[in-house]
Design a protein around this motif. Structure first.
Motif: not given
Length: 352
Positions: A195-214
Motif C-alpha cells: 500500500l506504499g505506507y511511509k513507515g513511522i519514521i523515515k530513518n534513525e535521525m528523523s525528528n518527526e513522524v512520517s504521514l501516509s496516504s490511507i
C-alpha cells in the motif's frame, strides 16, 4: 598574530603567572597559567587588523590588548581584575607604563554582579555536571520510536514493545493525524507491504513522524502518541553529555570520581573563592588574591565537603555580599573618563 609574534616585536606590557599559583592554591600537579597585556604594532592598531585577545592552543596562555584590558577592568571582570591584582612574586614582566593602572581606581560595587554573578554561573555549571555524573547517557543513541507509545484504554505501551509483540515492522506502518489531538495518530499496518505506507519514521535521525496516504476502507490497528518534546530534550542532553565526555579533563574527572560526591569539586572551590573575593572587595575596598584560607579551599577541591553544605556556604556568602553592598564606600562604578585618559596617555607614549 601569535603570542610569539608579540614577544618578538617587544609588544608585551604585562605578563603574570595566574590561576592556582597566584592564588596560593597550587599543588604538585598544578599547571602554570600565564596571562598578559600587550599593545599592537602601530600599523595593525591604526589599520584593519585590530586583535583584542590572543591565546595559545591550550588556552592556558591568554593575552589582552591594552584597550580591551581596560574595557574589561571597567566592567570589574573577575579574571581581569585578578590579573591586575597579581602579587609581586607572580609578575614575570611589567612595563613602566602599566604602573599608571591602579587597582583601586577600578574596584567598584560592580563586583557584586561580576564576581558573585560569575560565581552563581559556576554553581549552575556544577549542578549541570552533577546531573551528568549521576545520570550517564548510553552511547547508543535513541531514535524517535523510543518516544512513541500505543494507547491502550487508560494506559499505554511503548511502541517498540507493541511492534515486537505483534510481530510488526515500523517500515510497514502508516500514520495519519487525529484532528484536534496534538501528537496523536491513527496507525495502520500493511502486512503485504503493497500500500506504499511511509513507515513511522523515515530513518534513525528523523525528528518527526512520517504521514501516509490511507484509504478510507482501511481499519486502524491502534492509536499512537508521539512525545516530540521529550525527544527534542533527549537529543539536546545527549549532544551535551557526549560533548562533555569527549572534552572533559580526565584528571579532574577521576578526582571527582575518587571522592564520590558527584560534583565538580574544583569548580566549587573556585566558586567559593570568587564569592569570598567579592566580600573582601566590598568590605575593605581592595583585593588580595593570595588566599588566607588555603586549607579550607583545598579541602573543598578534594571533595571533603557535602554538596548541599557547599551550596549553603555559597548562599551565606551571597547574603553577606548583599548586606556589604548596602554599606560599602566603593563607587557605584569606576571612573570611565579617568580610565580613558590613562589609556590615551599609554597609547600616545607607545606610538609616539
Amino acid at each position: 598574530m601569535t603570542i610569539q609574534d608579540l614577544k618578538s616585536k617587544n609588544c608585551i606590557l604585562f605578563e603574570v603567572i595566574s590561576g592556582s599559583k597566584s592564588f596560593g592554591l597550587n599543588t604538585p600537579t598544578s599547571d602554570t597559567d600565564i596571562k598578559g597585556v600587550y599593545y599592537l604594532p602601530k600599523d595593525q592598531f591604526y589599520g584593519l587588523e585590530y586583535v583584542p585577545q590572543i591565546s595559545n592552543e591550550t588556552n592556558d596562555e591568554v593575552y589582552y590588548e591594552i584597550g580591551r584590558f581596560i574595557e574589561l577592568l571597567l566592567k570589574n571582570n573577575p579574571n581581569i581584575i585578578e590579573i591586575l591584582a597579581t602579587p609581586q612574586d607572580c609578575i614575570l614582566y611589567k612595563h613602566p607604563l602599566m604602573n599608571q593602572l591602579n587597582l583601586n581606581d577600578f574596584l567598584s560595587k560592580l563586583c557584586k554582579d561580576s564576581f558573585a554573578g560569575y560565581a552563581m554561573t559556576q554553581i549552575k555549571k556544577a549542578r549541570g555536571l552533577k546531573k551528568k555524573i549521576v545520570n550517564p547517557i548510553a552511547k547508543e543513541r535513541k531514535n524517535l520510536l523510543h518516544f512513541c507509545s500505543i494507547l491502550k484504554g487508560y494506559d499505554s505501551i511503548p511502541l517498540l514493545d507493541w511492534l515486537h509483540q505483534n510481530k510488526m515492522k515500523q517500515e510497514q506502518c502508516g500514520l495519519i493525524n487525529v484532528p484536534n489531538a496534538k501528537g496523536i495518530y491513527a496507525l495502520f499496518y500493511d502486512k503485504e507491504n503493497r500500500l506504499g505506507y511511509k513507515g513511522i519514521i523515515k530513518n534513525e535521525m528523523s525528528n518527526e513522524v512520517s504521514l501516509s496516504s490511507i484509504s478510507k476502507d482501511e481499519k486502524e490497528k491502534a492509536y499512537l502518541s508521539c512525545n516530540l518534546d521529550g525527544y527534542s530534550k533527549y537529543c539536546k542532553e545527549y549532544a551535551e553529555y557526549w560533548d562533555w565526555m569527549e572534552k572533559r579533563n580526565e584528571e579532574r574527572y577521576n578526582t571527582n570520581q575518587k571522592h564520590g560526591k558527584n560534583y565538580d569539586s574544583k569548580n566549587m572551590m573556585h566558586t567559593i573563592r570568587l564569592l569570598q573575593s567579592a566580600k573582601q572587595i566590598l568590605s575593605i575596598g581592595t583585593l588580595n588574591i593570595k588566599v588566607d584560607n588555603r586549607e579550607e579551599l583545598l579541602a573543598i577541591k578534594a571533595g571533603e565537603m557535602e554538596y548541599e553544605d557547599l551550596l549553603q556556604k555559597a548562599d551565606d556568602l551571597i547574603i553577606s555580599i548583599e548586606n556589604l553592598y548596602q554599606t560599602s564606600t566603593l563607587p557605584e562604578k569606576p571612573n570611565v573618563e579617568k580610565a580613558v585618559n590613562t589609556l590615551i596617555t599609554i597609547r600616545t607614549t607607545l606610538y609616539s
